[in-house]
Design an enzyme around this catalytic site. Structure first.
Site, PDB file in Angstrom:
ATOM      1  NE  ARG A 236     -21.621  93.300   6.062  1.00  0.00           N
ATOM      2  CZ  ARG A 236     -22.709  93.106   6.821  1.00  0.00           C
ATOM      3  NH1 ARG A 236     -23.575  94.079   7.018  1.00  0.00           N
ATOM      4  NH2 ARG A 236     -22.913  91.938   7.401  1.00  0.00           N
ATOM      5  CG  HIS A 284     -23.004  97.844  10.984  1.00  0.00           C
ATOM      6  ND1 HIS A 284     -22.009  97.292  10.223  1.00  0.00           N
ATOM      7  CD2 HIS A 284     -24.059  97.000  10.869  1.00  0.00           C
ATOM      8  CE1 HIS A 284     -22.431  96.166   9.678  1.00  0.00           C
ATOM      9  NE2 HIS A 284     -23.688  95.966  10.051  1.00  0.00           N
TER      10      HIS A 284
HETATM   11  P1  NDP Z   1     -30.387  88.219   0.581  1.00  0.00           P
HETATM   12  O1  NDP Z   1     -29.301  87.281   0.209  1.00  0.00           O
HETATM   13  O2  NDP Z   1     -31.699  87.670   1.030  1.00  0.00           O
HETATM   14  O3  NDP Z   1     -30.707  89.206  -0.628  1.00  0.00           O
HETATM   15  C1  NDP Z   1     -29.721  89.741  -1.431  1.00  0.00           C
HETATM   16  C2  NDP Z   1     -30.356  90.445  -2.613  1.00  0.00           C
HETATM   17  O4  NDP Z   1     -29.320  91.103  -3.351  1.00  0.00           O
HETATM   18  C3  NDP Z   1     -31.051  89.478  -3.573  1.00  0.00           C
HETATM   19  O5  NDP Z   1     -32.215  90.049  -4.085  1.00  0.00           O
HETATM   20  C4  NDP Z   1     -30.024  89.308  -4.686  1.00  0.00           C
HETATM   21  O6  NDP Z   1     -30.561  89.011  -5.956  1.00  0.00           O
HETATM   22  C5  NDP Z   1     -29.400  90.697  -4.719  1.00  0.00           C
HETATM   23  N1  NDP Z   1     -28.053  90.642  -5.293  1.00  0.00           N
HETATM   24  C6  NDP Z   1     -26.967  89.992  -4.845  1.00  0.00           C
HETATM   25  N2  NDP Z   1     -25.928  90.166  -5.686  1.00  0.00           N
HETATM   26  C7  NDP Z   1     -26.383  90.920  -6.699  1.00  0.00           C
HETATM   27  C8  NDP Z   1     -25.816  91.424  -7.880  1.00  0.00           C
HETATM   28  N3  NDP Z   1     -24.539  91.169  -8.207  1.00  0.00           N
HETATM   29  N4  NDP Z   1     -26.581  92.168  -8.695  1.00  0.00           N
HETATM   30  C9  NDP Z   1     -27.879  92.407  -8.392  1.00  0.00           C
HETATM   31  N5  NDP Z   1     -28.500  91.957  -7.285  1.00  0.00           N
HETATM   32  C10 NDP Z   1     -27.748  91.232  -6.446  1.00  0.00           C
HETATM   33  O7  NDP Z   1     -29.781  89.173   1.701  1.00  0.00           O
HETATM   34  P2  NDP Z   1     -30.546  89.935   2.864  1.00  0.00           P
HETATM   35  O8  NDP Z   1     -31.664  90.692   2.266  1.00  0.00           O
HETATM   36  O9  NDP Z   1     -30.855  89.029   3.983  1.00  0.00           O
HETATM   37  O10 NDP Z   1     -29.391  90.934   3.389  1.00  0.00           O
HETATM   38  C11 NDP Z   1     -28.812  91.874   2.520  1.00  0.00           C
HETATM   39  C12 NDP Z   1     -27.603  92.505   3.175  1.00  0.00           C
HETATM   40  O11 NDP Z   1     -27.996  93.419   4.182  1.00  0.00           O
HETATM   41  C13 NDP Z   1     -26.673  91.545   3.935  1.00  0.00           C
HETATM   42  O12 NDP Z   1     -25.820  90.855   3.053  1.00  0.00           O
HETATM   43  C14 NDP Z   1     -25.905  92.487   4.842  1.00  0.00           C
HETATM   44  O13 NDP Z   1     -24.734  92.931   4.215  1.00  0.00           O
HETATM   45  C15 NDP Z   1     -26.868  93.653   5.015  1.00  0.00           C
HETATM   46  N6  NDP Z   1     -27.319  93.774   6.406  1.00  0.00           N
HETATM   47  C16 NDP Z   1     -27.025  94.923   7.093  1.00  0.00           C
HETATM   48  C17 NDP Z   1     -27.455  95.098   8.379  1.00  0.00           C
HETATM   49  C18 NDP Z   1     -27.207  96.356   9.115  1.00  0.00           C
HETATM   50  O14 NDP Z   1     -27.488  96.434  10.332  1.00  0.00           O
HETATM   51  N7  NDP Z   1     -26.714  97.394   8.459  1.00  0.00           N
HETATM   52  C19 NDP Z   1     -28.208  94.047   9.080  1.00  0.00           C
HETATM   53  C20 NDP Z   1     -28.491  92.903   8.268  1.00  0.00           C
HETATM   54  C21 NDP Z   1     -28.037  92.773   6.976  1.00  0.00           C
HETATM   55  P3  NDP Z   1     -31.375  87.633  -6.220  1.00  0.00           P
HETATM   56  O15 NDP Z   1     -32.621  87.732  -5.385  1.00  0.00           O
HETATM   57  O16 NDP Z   1     -31.666  87.654  -7.661  1.00  0.00           O
HETATM   58  O17 NDP Z   1     -30.459  86.523  -5.773  1.00  0.00           O
HETATM   59  C1  OXD Z   2     -25.853  91.595   9.479  1.00  0.00           C
HETATM   60  C2  OXD Z   2     -25.424  92.825  10.140  1.00  0.00           C
HETATM   61  O1  OXD Z   2     -25.306  91.241   8.433  1.00  0.00           O
HETATM   62  O2  OXD Z   2     -25.801  93.047  11.310  1.00  0.00           O
HETATM   63  O3  OXD Z   2     -26.791  90.945   9.986  1.00  0.00           O
HETATM   64  O4  OXD Z   2     -24.732  93.638   9.528  1.00  0.00           O
END
Ligand code: NDP
Ligand code: OXD
Length: 321
Positions: A236, A284
């Site tokens: 993001r 994006h």
């Molecule tokens: P998940 O919730 O499955 O994974 C998030 C990961 O981030 C976990 O490993 C979590 O740790 C870690 N995390 C969260 N907060 C912290 C912190 N404070 N410190 C350290 N690690 C942290 O999310 P997804 O993998 O499904 O998606 C990730 C992000 O990708 C979404 O939130 C979105 O913003 C972005 N995204 C972007 C897209 C695009 O087109 N650009 C499309 C889809 C998603 P833990 O495992 O220990 O909980």
């Molecule tokens: C998502 C995105 O969060 O598309 O899935 O950014």
């Protein structure tokens, strides 16, 4: 009448064209009223489910019998921008093999682009010049994936399969074959210090806003095969301090950045990122939400929920992801 589904989508083009979602949801839930808001007429008291992408703040409070909110993307930061305006019902986020596969493609493409020094060949072709730079093999490049959740874990495994030296950072420790896991703030400096290419895939939450800043970028590895560190942010825009990234590119702290997400989207025409020679921009679209795939997933969850089965991928309101 069965409990109705309301669709609230801020978007107008491509995969966020709201009518595409209405068509797909109507096909996936043929026996149910599906209302695309605000245009379709519906009694708010009939709405039991809402499928949303960046709905107007407070809009979900209009449905007194709402049972579940389905977020049509993986990231729920837009909903938690105003948590006080969220209904007190479960929020389910998008987790789908389709979305995960798309993100894996994006990460591989951009890591490989730096690894194989593609910009040298693009430039040389413009000059009609046959060049012969040294090329190292994948194990020489240290990739660090920030966020080892659904998307980061899959991307890390794919990178490892290609042969890169991969580590990941998350809140809790992970056990993924061949991938070194760093956990929590205390291990962030060591994770950064061994990272040539940083792939950012943490969610935007109260804990992660602005995490990609000057201090973090200064902690990345020096002396790697690329000649300096690279940032790839597909998470993001709110994770990044954009002035710090520009400063780091200009003073050599970073040698390149690939950015899919920005503080303001669409990226304004006057943004310095557009013309920066060390920046690659994508709009994006690292992992688009596919209306056909995700409406099917949501429909399955609704039917399972109505059979009394537990919801999957429910967001933790405390951690905001
Ligand atoms: P998940 O919730 O499955 O994974 C998030 C990961 O981030 C976990 O490993 C979590 O740790 C870690 N995390 C969260 N907060 C912290 C912190 N404070 N410190 C350290 N690690 C942290 O999310 P997804 O993998 O499904 O998606 C990730 C992000 O990708 C979404 O939130 C979105 O913003 C972005 N995204 C972007 C897209 C695009 O087109 N650009 C499309 C889809 C998603 P833990 O495992 O220990 O909980
Ligand atoms: C998502 C995105 O969060 O598309 O899935 O950014």
């Amino acid at each position: 009448m069965n409990d109705a589904l309301a669709i609230l989508i801020s978007g107008s083009a491509g995969n966020w064209e709201p009518r595409r979602w209405k068509q797909q949801f109507a096909a996936a839930l043929p026996d149910r009223k599906v209302a695309l808001l605000p245009q379709d007429a519906v009694d708010p008291a009939d709405i039991a489910y809402a499928a949303v992408w960046k709905p107007p703040a407070g809009a979900l409070l209009a449905f007194p019998k709402l049972k579940v909110v389905f977020n049509l993307g993986a990231g729920v930061d837009a909903l938690f921008a105003k948590p006080e305006l969220l209904p007190k019902v479960p929020i389910v986020r998008a987790v789908s093999g389709d979305l995960t596969g798309r993100m894996g493609e994006y990460v591989l493409l951009h890591v490989l682009w730096y690894h194989r020094q593609q910009s040298l060949f693009d430039d040389a072709q413009k000059r009609r010049e046959w060049i012969a730079p040294d090329q190292w093999a994948a194990p020489a490049l240290r990739v660090g994936v920030m966020g080892l959740g659904t998307l980061g874990r899959d991307a890390a495994i794919k990178l490892k399969t290609v042969g890169f030296d991969v580590a990941g950072w998350s809140r809790s420790r992970k056990d993924i074959a061949g991938i070194r896991s760093f956990a929590g703030e205390s291990e962030l400096p060591d994770f950064l210090a061994r990272t040539d290419i940083l792939v950012v895939l943490v969610p935007l939450t109260k804990d992660t806003r602005g995490i990609v800043n000057r201090k973090l970028l200064s902690g990345l590895a020096r002396g790697g095969v690329l000649g300096g560190p690279v940032l790839i942010n597909a998470g993001r825009g709110g994770l990044q301090v954009e002035a710090d990234i520009l400063g780091a590119l200009d003073d050599g702290t970073l040698i390149g950045a690939t950015l899919d997400v920005f503080n303001t989207e669409p990226l304004p025409p006057n943004s310095a990122f557009w013309t920066h020679p060390k920046v690659r921009i994508t709009p994006h679209n690292a992992a688009d939400s596919d209306p056909a795939m995700l409406s099917r997933d949501v429909a399955e969850q609704i039917l399972a929920f109505e059979r009394g089965e537990p919801l999957r991928h429910v967001v933790n309101a405390g951690t905001e992801y």
